[in-house]
Design an enzyme around this catalytic site. Structure first.
Site, PDB file in Angstrom:
ATOM      1  N   LYS A  74     -25.062  51.266 -27.412  1.00 24.78           N
ATOM      2  CA  LYS A  74     -25.734  50.305 -28.260  1.00 24.78           C
ATOM      3  C   LYS A  74     -24.787  49.630 -29.259  1.00 24.78           C
ATOM      4  CE  LYS A  74     -29.590  53.510 -29.009  1.00 24.78           C
ATOM      5  NZ  LYS A  74     -30.408  54.128 -30.111  1.00 24.78           N
ATOM      6  N   GLY A  75     -23.710  50.306 -29.583  1.00 25.08           N
ATOM      7  CA  GLY A  75     -22.877  49.919 -30.723  1.00 25.08           C
ATOM      8  C   GLY A  75     -22.563  48.441 -30.915  1.00 25.08           C
ATOM      9  N   GLU A 137     -16.945  45.954 -26.565  1.00 19.34           N
ATOM     10  CA  GLU A 137     -17.112  47.305 -27.111  1.00 19.34           C
ATOM     11  C   GLU A 137     -17.008  47.241 -28.635  1.00 19.34           C
ATOM     12  OE1 GLU A 137     -18.269  50.137 -27.035  1.00 19.34           O
ATOM     13  OE2 GLU A 137     -16.980  51.487 -25.885  1.00 19.34           O
ATOM     14  N   ASP A 141     -12.331  54.922 -29.453  1.00 15.98           N
ATOM     15  CA  ASP A 141     -11.902  56.158 -30.095  1.00 15.98           C
ATOM     16  C   ASP A 141     -10.982  56.847 -29.091  1.00 15.98           C
ATOM     17  OD1 ASP A 141     -11.876  58.832 -31.108  1.00 15.98           O
ATOM     18  OD2 ASP A 141     -13.656  58.409 -32.273  1.00 15.98           O
ATOM     19  N   ASP A 205     -23.342  53.580 -35.435  1.00 17.68           N
ATOM     20  CA  ASP A 205     -24.191  54.534 -36.161  1.00 17.68           C
ATOM     21  C   ASP A 205     -23.462  55.813 -36.543  1.00 17.68           C
ATOM     22  OD1 ASP A 205     -24.034  55.654 -33.484  1.00 17.68           O
ATOM     23  OD2 ASP A 205     -25.718  56.928 -34.066  1.00 17.68           O
TER      24      ASP A 205
END
Ligand code: PRP
Length: 229
Positions: A74-75, A137, A141, A205
């Site tokens: 979802k980011g 994206e 990470d 989030d």
């Protein structure tokens, strides 16, 4: 504070965050102060960099009628929406939106462990008809999510795509496998290079908190990380 022309290249974000220009100061509400450490990227800086990325993309994709954005839910939902509109405003190609969702299970949030489990595609994008494809994206990470997307696309016969990440984390001590995985990703567009901290906001989030924030913050890890036994 970088001038607007600096926003055409990846912005380096120091540990303390980017300075907030006068007039753009947005205090953290008292109700969130126990969960947020500080603002890392103010809203205005995000929007200026989104415009810079849109300009870069518009130039790279000049002459194309229509380009596909594959948004890794979802980011990046907020970033992708702003970027699509900014590409339009810069006279870039039309954008067709597709969505994919990847789950990584067995994932550890431990800084040292850094082991992420297997990945699974939870939502398939369907047939992407456009010749040009940009994967969107929010943050890279360990790179497991984007690697899974790339593998999935290859399995469906799509071997070329551009990769765009709003944030690229400077991992402090990546293990060899992670270093290699990230290196293989070769990002075409990076908004900001950020410190190795837990960040949220602007779609990202922390335990489903903060996706709605128009800026990016460093969260208080002790609040979200379960206490060790
Ligand atoms: C987060 C983030 C990236 C991914 C980055 O997604 O949005 O997709 O992790 O980490 P990686 O490079 O180590 O794979 P998450 O799985 O938390 O899902 P979400 O986007 O739905 O919040």
């Amino acid at each position: 504070m970088p001038g607007s022309s600096d926003y055409r290249k990846t912005v380096f974000v120091p540990e303390t965050g980017l300075p907030v220009p006068p007039g753009e100061i947005e205090p953290i509400p008292a109700s969130m102060q126990d969960r947020i450490e500080h603002v890392l990227i103010p809203a205005g800086c995000l929007q200026r960099r989104v415009r810079g990325l849109a300009e870069q993309m518009g130039e790279d994709l000049r002459g194309r009628k229509r380009v596909a954005f594959l948004v890794v839910l979802k980011g990046p939902f907020m970033f992708a929406a702003d970027l699509g509109r900014a590409v339009y405003r810069f006279g870039g190609p039309e954008i067709a939106f597709y969505f994919i969702r990847v789950s990584t299970y067995g994932r550890s949030i431990e800084r040292d462990g850094r082991v992420r489990g297997k990945t699974k595609i939870l939502l398939q994008p369907g047939e992407i008809r456009e010749e040009d494809l940009v994967i969107i994206e929010d943050i890279v990470d360990q790179g497991s999510t984007l690697s899974a997307v790339r593998r999935h696309l290859a399995e469906t016969g799509r071997t070329s795509a551009r990769f765009c990440a709003l944030l690229d984390k400077r991992l402090e001590a990546p293990c060899e496998a992670v270093r290699k995985q990230r290196e293989e990703l070769r990002l075409d567009y990076v908004g900001f290079e950020i410190p190795d901290r837990w960040v949220a906001g602007y779609g990202i989030d922390a335990g489903e908190d903060f996706r709605f924030l128009p800026f990016i913050v460093v969260v208080r890890e002790d609040y979200y990380r379960p206490a060790s036994p």
